[in-house]
Scaffold this motif. Sequence first.
Motif, short mmCIF file in Angstrom:
data_model
loop_
_atom_site.label_atom_id
_atom_site.label_comp_id
_atom_site.label_asym_id
_atom_site.label_seq_id
_atom_site.Cartn_x
_atom_site.Cartn_y
_atom_site.Cartn_z
N MET A 63 44.14 48.00 40.29
CA MET A 63 42.93 48.77 39.97
C MET A 63 41.65 48.06 40.39
SD MET A 63 43.96 50.18 36.15
CE MET A 63 42.65 51.43 36.07
N GLY A 64 41.79 46.85 40.92
CA GLY A 64 40.61 46.08 41.30
C GLY A 64 39.87 45.51 40.10
N LYS A 65 40.57 45.36 38.99
CA LYS A 65 39.94 44.91 37.74
C LYS A 65 40.39 43.51 37.31
CE LYS A 65 38.06 49.01 36.81
NZ LYS A 65 36.58 49.21 36.71
N LEU A 66 41.26 42.90 38.08
CA LEU A 66 41.86 41.64 37.63
C LEU A 66 40.84 40.52 37.45
CD1 LEU A 66 44.43 40.11 36.86
CD2 LEU A 66 44.72 39.54 39.27
N GLU A 67 39.96 40.36 38.40
CA GLU A 67 38.98 39.26 38.32
C GLU A 67 38.13 39.39 37.06
OE1 GLU A 67 35.42 37.16 40.96
OE2 GLU A 67 36.65 38.73 41.86
N ALA A 68 37.73 40.61 36.74
CA ALA A 68 36.89 40.82 35.56
C ALA A 68 37.67 40.75 34.26
CB ALA A 68 36.20 42.19 35.67
N MET A 69 38.98 41.04 34.31
CA MET A 69 39.76 41.18 33.08
C MET A 69 40.71 40.02 32.78
SD MET A 69 38.81 43.96 31.62
CE MET A 69 40.14 44.17 30.43
N HIS A 70 40.97 39.16 33.74
CA HIS A 70 41.96 38.09 33.56
C HIS A 70 41.68 37.26 32.30
CE1 HIS A 70 44.96 35.11 34.67
NE2 HIS A 70 44.05 34.16 34.57
N ALA A 71 40.48 36.73 32.21
CA ALA A 71 40.13 35.89 31.05
C ALA A 71 40.09 36.72 29.77
CB ALA A 71 38.79 35.21 31.29
#
Length: 205
Positions: A98-106
Amino acid sequence: MSLRKMFTFLAASLAFAAAGAWAQQPYQKMDAPQPTDGSGKIEVIEFFWYGCPHCYAMEPSVNAWLKTKPADVEFKRIPAYAGSWVPLASVYYTLEAMGKLEAMHAKVFDAIHKERLNLHSEKILDKFLADNGIDPAQYHAVEKSFSVVNKLNRDKQLTMLYQVDSVPRFFIAGRYVTSGDIAGGNDKIMAAIDQAVAAVRKEKH
């Protein structure tokens, strides 16, 4: 001392010295080396699980290391896929798709370890997603997509090939492995990785 006793003593001394040298080695050769992606860079892979407190505690060290990572090193995170690790591996790849990993990982790590949220529960996961601006319906549609299912299948294969039975576990160039128990503590893992990377460089020349 008789000759026999002397040989026994020497053998015991050599075994002790070898054991001491081995204990000081912060990384080990892999039992079954694996091919890397062929990019020419030294590949460092971290197998982790969002639910693992040791993986969570490692995050600041890993992130600090990434800021000064040598140009000839490529770092990859892989969510371990086996047993109870599977649902959160799916979270990782769905957010990535979804292209959300960088923002959601932490945030996923924090939700589990700070907020004590059980993200294995679909109801709790959906609320967590909605609270972070992600449509749960869209998330579940992506979760079932060919792309995510394919990555999970590949992930399962890698977890087996690398013989991952505990996390966090780090692999260097498909040849070496280190972890808290091998390096002598989680605080020594990143230094162990640097040493393994240096060993790989030497082997190239």
